[in-house]
Design a protein around this motif. Sequence first.
Motif, mmCIF file in Angstrom:
data_model
loop_
_atom_site.group_PDB
_atom_site.id
_atom_site.type_symbol
_atom_site.label_atom_id
_atom_site.label_comp_id
_atom_site.label_asym_id
_atom_site.label_seq_id
_atom_site.Cartn_x
_atom_site.Cartn_y
_atom_site.Cartn_z
ATOM 1 N N VAL A 1 0.861 -1.180 0.000
ATOM 2 C CA VAL A 1 0.000 0.000 0.000
ATOM 3 C C VAL A 1 0.898 1.229 0.000
ATOM 4 O O VAL A 1 2.007 1.191 0.524
ATOM 5 N N GLY A 2 0.414 2.284 -0.629
ATOM 6 C CA GLY A 2 1.126 3.561 -0.531
ATOM 7 C C GLY A 2 2.115 3.770 -1.652
ATOM 8 O O GLY A 2 1.799 4.394 -2.645
ATOM 9 N N THR A 3 3.313 3.243 -1.490
ATOM 10 C CA THR A 3 4.363 3.490 -2.480
ATOM 11 C C THR A 3 4.540 2.323 -3.442
ATOM 12 O O THR A 3 5.513 2.266 -4.187
ATOM 13 N N ARG B 1 -2.030 2.056 -7.725
ATOM 14 C CA ARG B 1 -2.008 2.376 -6.286
ATOM 15 C C ARG B 1 -3.311 3.062 -5.872
ATOM 16 O O ARG B 1 -3.875 2.798 -4.818
ATOM 17 N N GLY B 2 -3.735 4.001 -6.718
ATOM 18 C CA GLY B 2 -4.944 4.768 -6.394
ATOM 19 C C GLY B 2 -6.184 3.910 -6.367
ATOM 20 O O GLY B 2 -7.037 4.064 -5.479
ATOM 21 N N THR B 3 -6.331 3.002 -7.332
ATOM 22 C CA THR B 3 -7.576 2.213 -7.356
ATOM 23 C C THR B 3 -7.545 1.098 -6.318
ATOM 24 O O THR B 3 -8.572 0.790 -5.720
ATOM 25 N N PHE C 1 -12.021 2.219 -13.842
ATOM 26 C CA PHE C 1 -10.692 2.809 -14.018
ATOM 27 C C PHE C 1 -9.750 1.795 -14.664
ATOM 28 O O PHE C 1 -9.812 0.608 -14.372
ATOM 29 N N LEU D 1 -6.395 6.107 -16.257
ATOM 30 C CA LEU D 1 -5.650 6.909 -15.283
ATOM 31 C C LEU D 1 -4.195 7.115 -15.685
ATOM 32 O O LEU D 1 -3.525 7.991 -15.137
ATOM 33 N N SER E 1 1.456 2.405 -12.345
ATOM 34 C CA SER E 1 1.602 2.921 -10.971
ATOM 35 C C SER E 1 0.310 3.572 -10.468
ATOM 36 O O SER E 1 0.110 3.704 -9.260
ATOM 37 N N MET F 1 -6.242 1.388 -3.479
ATOM 38 C CA MET F 1 -6.515 2.074 -2.212
ATOM 39 C C MET F 1 -7.979 2.514 -2.081
ATOM 40 O O MET F 1 -8.362 3.081 -1.052
ATOM 41 N N LEU F 2 -8.784 2.269 -3.107
ATOM 42 C CA LEU F 2 -10.225 2.504 -2.948
ATOM 43 C C LEU F 2 -10.883 1.415 -2.097
ATOM 44 O O LEU F 2 -11.965 1.615 -1.558
#
Lengths: 232, 232
Positions: free
Chosen positions: A121-123, A200-202, A164, A193, A197, A204-205
């Motif tokens: 998660v995150g990076t 990461r955003g999806t 996405f 998107l 990389s 984290m949904l």
Amino acid sequence: MRYAVLGTGIVGRTVAGKLVSLGHEVAIGTRDPEATLARTDPDSYGNPPIGPWLAEHLQVRLLDFADAAAFGESVVNTTAGAASLQALQAAGRDNLAGKVLLDIANPLDFSQGMPPSLDPVGTDSLGEQIQRAFPDVKVVKALNTMNSRVMVEPSRVPGEHHVFVSGDDADAKKLVIECLVDFGWPQQSVIDLGGISTARGTEMLLPLWLRLWGALGHADFNFHIQGARTAA
Amino acid sequence: MRYAVLGTGIVGRTVAGKLVSLGHEVAIGTRDPEATLARTDPDSYGNPPIGPWLAEHLQVRLLDFADAAAFGESVVNTTAGAASLQALQAAGRDNLAGKVLLDIANPLDFSQGMPPSLDPVGTDSLGEQIQRAFPDVKVVKALNTMNSRVMVEPSRVPGEHHVFVSGDDADAKKLVIECLVDFGWPQQSVIDLGGISTARGTEMLLPLWLRLWGALGHADFNFHIQGARTAA
């Protein structure tokens, strides 16, 4: 087209069933087909045994990961995120090379209790981990932000809502988007998107998705980006 | 009502300006008011100096964190997430005790390069960190999932879209929701996710928000949960 769907859970069955209904040839991949078929109890993720489902979907073959990956011209990863890299290693580098891999998995981490967290998660993200581990594979992350029934029947959720897409290979994303349109997604509901990389955003949904599931009491919902004037 | 808005950046100015326009008394809190006023260059986050803004908002006082917190009956945290706990320590436990704290900050971590990541992420959140550090404060996380102009003028984004609320104290959430309605949010656009731990889910929207900002090329968008039949 011939598809390999890796993973025998509800997501795998739902996607495999949809692909078959669209006229594709589908093999579901699992670690040990005999052991999978021998199951009569739900697995550790609560999935009911796949035997009765296969009996109703005789067109779908159950193969081991390697044979399924060799069979598929494209591959869909629906394995549990924590097991995805291992499953893909079992599928075999040569069997995957050059193919489009639609990655639907989320790296849910149940080790910290419920609700699950994410790892990585995150990076980093699972999508990136897979792309790094298999540089010859064209990884496209999509559909991982919703319930499996919504993936293949977006009209279950009324109104406009979004799916996405993340990936480094433009042609692979184009192929996945065509598949999404076949699943019932209007072209304008797809938001590209950018590179892998952005997975990461999806990914984290998911923590918000899980809490919305709890707050709303049903899973027939999806994210809509209101004010998104441009779309892929 | 008297509000303390902690943080002199764009979010703080936007929220403070809106609160004043609604007839509230507002103090903006900063670490060192003299140093803040002496600035003529943008700060490290790119905010232009606040002097000209204050000259146009003479009703708003600029105080140090402690004086601002003592002044406010309610407190709004708009400081940079990485500096929020320090700012709240400077505001002072006694000045915050018993008050509602609307936490809009996100724990963006710029140390790993751009786009920023989050710290904490996954099994903790800034909202929870603040609640643990200040158990006498009623922390409510909200408005952290959108651009500041949308926060105070939701109609900038056409159509229906949502604002999420997380917090352990039901009365505090009720007060924040009344404030959101005053800001222009229809009651049915508020989704109460539950306790403050659900702030993990909304803080983790930021990575996708940042990528959508890049993909769409503008910030006048917001998340809408299509299919959300129940709402707080």
